[in-house]
Design an enzyme around this catalytic site. Sequence first.
Site, short mmCIF file in Angstrom:
data_model
loop_
_atom_site.label_atom_id
_atom_site.label_comp_id
_atom_site.label_asym_id
_atom_site.label_seq_id
_atom_site.Cartn_x
_atom_site.Cartn_y
_atom_site.Cartn_z
CD GLU A 59 -3.06 0.82 2.18
OE1 GLU A 59 -4.00 0.15 1.68
OE2 GLU A 59 -3.04 1.18 3.37
CE LYS A 61 -2.34 3.42 6.64
NZ LYS A 61 -2.50 2.21 7.50
CE LYS A 121 -7.33 -0.46 2.11
NZ LYS A 121 -6.32 0.09 2.94
CD GLU A 170 -11.30 -2.99 5.73
OE1 GLU A 170 -10.50 -2.73 4.80
OE2 GLU A 170 -11.49 -2.24 6.71
CG ASN A 191 -8.71 -3.37 8.82
OD1 ASN A 191 -7.58 -3.57 9.27
ND2 ASN A 191 -9.17 -2.16 8.52
CD GLU A 221 -8.44 -5.47 4.56
OE1 GLU A 221 -8.37 -4.24 4.56
OE2 GLU A 221 -9.50 -6.07 4.36
CB SER A 222 -4.31 -3.48 9.54
OG SER A 222 -5.19 -2.83 8.68
O1 LIG Z 1 -0.51 0.31 7.68
P1 LIG Z 1 -1.00 -1.07 7.98
O2 LIG Z 1 -1.21 -1.34 9.44
O3 LIG Z 1 -0.12 -2.11 7.33
O4 LIG Z 1 -2.46 -1.22 7.31
C1 LIG Z 1 -2.65 -1.26 5.91
C2 LIG Z 1 -4.13 -1.33 5.56
O5 LIG Z 1 -4.64 -2.56 6.02
C3 LIG Z 1 -4.90 -0.18 6.16
O6 LIG Z 1 -4.39 0.98 5.57
C4 LIG Z 1 -6.40 -0.27 5.93
C5 LIG Z 1 -7.18 -1.38 5.97
N1 LIG Z 1 -8.45 -1.09 5.71
C6 LIG Z 1 -8.56 0.23 5.47
C7 LIG Z 1 -9.68 0.99 5.11
C8 LIG Z 1 -9.49 2.33 4.88
C9 LIG Z 1 -8.23 2.91 5.02
C10 LIG Z 1 -7.12 2.17 5.38
C11 LIG Z 1 -7.28 0.81 5.59
#
Ligand SMILES: O=P(O)(O)OC[C@@H](O)[C@@H](O)c1c[nH]c2ccccc12
Length: 275
Positions: A59, A61, A121, A170, A191, A221-222
């Site tokens: 991503e 970001k 995104k 998600e 997520n 995710e995340s």
């Molecule tokens: O920075 P991280 O912890 O790796 O996370 C990425 C991504 O999963 C996260 O940006 C995200 C997951 N779902 C979202 C929905 C909207 C905005 C952002 C997100």
Amino acid sequence: MANVLDEIIDGVREDLAARERLLPAAEVQAAAAARPAALDAWAALGGGQPAGELRVIAEVKRQSPSKGALADIADPASLAARYAEGGASVISVLTEQRRFGGSLADFDAVRAAVGIPLLRKDFTVEEYQVHEARAHGADLVLLIVAALDDARLAGLLELTRSLGMEALVETHTEDEIDRAAAVDARIVGVNVRNLKTLDVDRGVFGRLADRLPDGAVAVAESGVRGPEDVAYYAAHGAGAILVGEALVTHGDPRARIQEFKRAGAAAIAARPGAH
Ligand SMILES: O=P(O)(O)OC[C@@H](O)[C@@H](O)c1c[nH]c2ccccc12
């Protein structure tokens, strides 16, 4: 019951209304229709293939509501090129402006730089955004179950597919997974960050993974800090991971993705019944 997600969506709707005034729906639809066909993100993420590899969605970001500025990304195109060289299967570009500092300009720069599938995104709540994603060359959009009622979730997914794209659907709870399954989502994310509170709990993936629909690509995710987190997600059934912060803050994202892919493949090979 104001929560972070609701507040973000209020801002998203205001910004959307401003864009719609500049470019009416009929024009964005025509621009979407004029694009070359979308790439097959499902196949790129290993859909329908035997488990083996862990796919990475990398991503772009810049900032987040929980942490503020993450990285000064002067050139999103060259960051994306490094992601692709590292073996990312899909690149995610945040386009939400107010909380994440993203933009469609970032998306366009990345689209011009790489030939692999791209995820637009954003907080997709209106059909306009789906046409807009396709008009900018997206192959995948994000549909957050917590932000949509069943009818809108089904309608946006159908529109997405009618434009040749797929959706990353998600979820964060069992109920949301069941709602994703009910609309036949084929790429389902869990997520581990609760978007209403922004709390991160990696164990959410392990607890919910068994409930993900058979045959769907499971995306964790995340919350990836390093290879141990990647191995945890892969051991619990992830076919792909979505990683932002750990890549934008790393000096060598190309090498880091390779390292994540090795950790993921090793954990998949070590799953019970893998041999
Ligand atoms: O920075 P991280 O912890 O790796 O996370 C990425 C991504 O999963 C996260 O940006 C995200 C997951 N779902 C979202 C929905 C909207 C905005 C952002 C997100």
